[in-house]
Design a protein around this motif. Structure first.
Motif, PDB file in Angstrom:
ATOM      1  N   GLY A  55       0.816  -1.357  -0.066  1.00  0.00           N
ATOM      2  CA  GLY A  55       0.058  -0.014   0.065  1.00  0.00           C
ATOM      3  C   GLY A  55       0.863   1.284   0.045  1.00  0.00           C
ATOM      4  N   ARG A  56       2.200   1.233   0.291  1.00  0.00           N
ATOM      5  CA  ARG A  56       3.079   2.391   0.395  1.00  0.00           C
ATOM      6  C   ARG A  56       4.236   2.041   0.121  1.00  0.00           C
ATOM      7  NH1 ARG A  56       5.864   5.237   4.332  1.00  0.00           N
ATOM      8  NH2 ARG A  56       5.386   7.366   4.508  1.00  0.00           N
ATOM      9  N   THR A 123       1.508   5.792  -2.610  1.00  0.00           N
ATOM     10  CA  THR A 123       0.265   5.018  -2.030  1.00  0.00           C
ATOM     11  C   THR A 123      -0.699   4.598  -2.819  1.00  0.00           C
ATOM     12  OG1 THR A 123      -0.997   7.025  -1.463  1.00  0.00           O
ATOM     13  CG2 THR A 123       0.760   6.032   0.097  1.00  0.00           C
ATOM     14  N   LEU A 124      -1.055   3.551  -2.669  1.00  0.00           N
ATOM     15  CA  LEU A 124      -2.610   2.861  -3.440  1.00  0.00           C
ATOM     16  C   LEU A 124      -3.566   2.882  -2.547  1.00  0.00           C
ATOM     17  CD1 LEU A 124      -1.080   0.541  -5.867  1.00  0.00           C
ATOM     18  CD2 LEU A 124      -1.876   2.825  -6.494  1.00  0.00           C
ATOM     19  N   SER A 125      -4.840   2.999  -2.735  1.00  0.00           N
ATOM     20  CA  SER A 125      -5.848   2.725  -1.926  1.00  0.00           C
ATOM     21  C   SER A 125      -6.310   1.132  -2.082  1.00  0.00           C
ATOM     22  CB  SER A 125      -7.196   3.378  -2.365  1.00  0.00           C
ATOM     23  OG  SER A 125      -7.511   3.051  -3.586  1.00  0.00           O
ATOM     24  N   ASP A 126      -6.930   0.647  -1.095  1.00  0.00           N
ATOM     25  CA  ASP A 126      -7.430  -0.597  -1.043  1.00  0.00           C
ATOM     26  C   ASP A 126      -8.370  -0.960  -2.391  1.00  0.00           C
ATOM     27  OD1 ASP A 126      -6.202  -1.169   1.306  1.00  0.00           O
ATOM     28  OD2 ASP A 126      -8.217  -0.867   2.427  1.00  0.00           O
ATOM     29  N   GLU A 127      -9.004   0.035  -3.042  1.00  0.00           N
ATOM     30  CA  GLU A 127      -9.863  -0.205  -3.909  1.00  0.00           C
ATOM     31  C   GLU A 127      -9.059  -0.410  -5.299  1.00  0.00           C
ATOM     32  OE1 GLU A 127     -10.490   2.389  -1.662  1.00  0.00           O
ATOM     33  OE2 GLU A 127     -12.286   1.325  -0.806  1.00  0.00           O
ATOM     34  N   GLN A 128      -7.904   0.560  -5.373  1.00  0.00           N
ATOM     35  CA  GLN A 128      -6.893   0.474  -6.437  1.00  0.00           C
ATOM     36  C   GLN A 128      -6.064  -0.640  -6.337  1.00  0.00           C
ATOM     37  OE1 GLN A 128      -4.839   3.967  -5.427  1.00  0.00           O
ATOM     38  NE2 GLN A 128      -5.315   4.986  -7.222  1.00  0.00           N
ATOM     39  N   ARG A 129      -5.588  -1.092  -5.302  1.00  0.00           N
ATOM     40  CA  ARG A 129      -5.042  -2.731  -5.357  1.00  0.00           C
ATOM     41  C   ARG A 129      -5.882  -3.810  -5.615  1.00  0.00           C
ATOM     42  NH1 ARG A 129      -3.603  -2.903   0.470  1.00  0.00           N
ATOM     43  NH2 ARG A 129      -2.599  -5.104  -0.268  1.00  0.00           N
TER      44      ARG A 129
END
Length: 170
Positions: A55-56, A123-129
């Motif tokens: 995520g980071r 960073t990536l959000s949970d939705e993006q991941r």
């Protein structure tokens, strides 16, 4: 939506997990060595891979002669490398093993003179991941913040990354 806690780590994340056996005091140094070998230009510039999770990602660059501009600051190209590498690594830790990440678009606006060394946090959000796990093709706008030693954001960046199947094009 995909449950991110049950998603198996991809190849890059698995390789970095192997470093958990290295003593904590040396783990960052070993991580940087491994990644510099995988992406040689990051080694040439001396990027430090400070933190890498799905995520980071946080990467640093020291204000040294080899990356300086004509006024003694970190060169614009080195700033771009720093931000692009942070965003690319966070994407790379999330794409499926049957996909490859590709930089699609970048925008960089120089706002203030940088002071000293720099850090980039992507960073990536949970939705993006989850979207990256659900599809073999897509694109994502990756948030990244670049900060200097004075706590100033000398540049504002936007990076769009795509991912596509890694096999032959159809």
């Amino acid at each position: 939506m995909t449950d991110l806690t049950t998603m198996p780590p991809n190849r890059l994340a698995r390789q970095l997990d192997r470093l958990s056996d290295v003593p904590a005091f040396a783990r960052g140094w070993f991580r940087s060595v491994v990644l510099r070998r995988a992406v040689p230009f990051t080694g040439t510039a001396g990027l430090d891979f400070i933190e890498m999770t799905t995520g980071r990602v946080e990467i640093g660059i020291r204000n040294e002669k080899k990356v300086q501009n004509h006024i003694g600051g970190v060169h614009a190209s080195a700033m771009n490398l720093l931000a692009e590498t942070a965003t690319g690594m966070v994407v790379g830790m999330n794409v499926r093993d049957d996909c490859i990440p590709l930089a699609k678009e970048l925008k960089m606006a120089f706002k203030k003179r940088a002071t000293g060394s720099l850090r980039a946090v992507a960073t990536l959000s949970d939705e993006q991941r989850a979207a990256m796990q659900a599809s073999d093709k897509g694109e994502v706008n990756v948030a990244v913040t670049v900060t200097d030693e004075a706590g100033v954001n000398p540049v504002e960046c936007e990076f769009v990354w795509a991912w596509i199947p890694s096999g032959p094009r159809k």
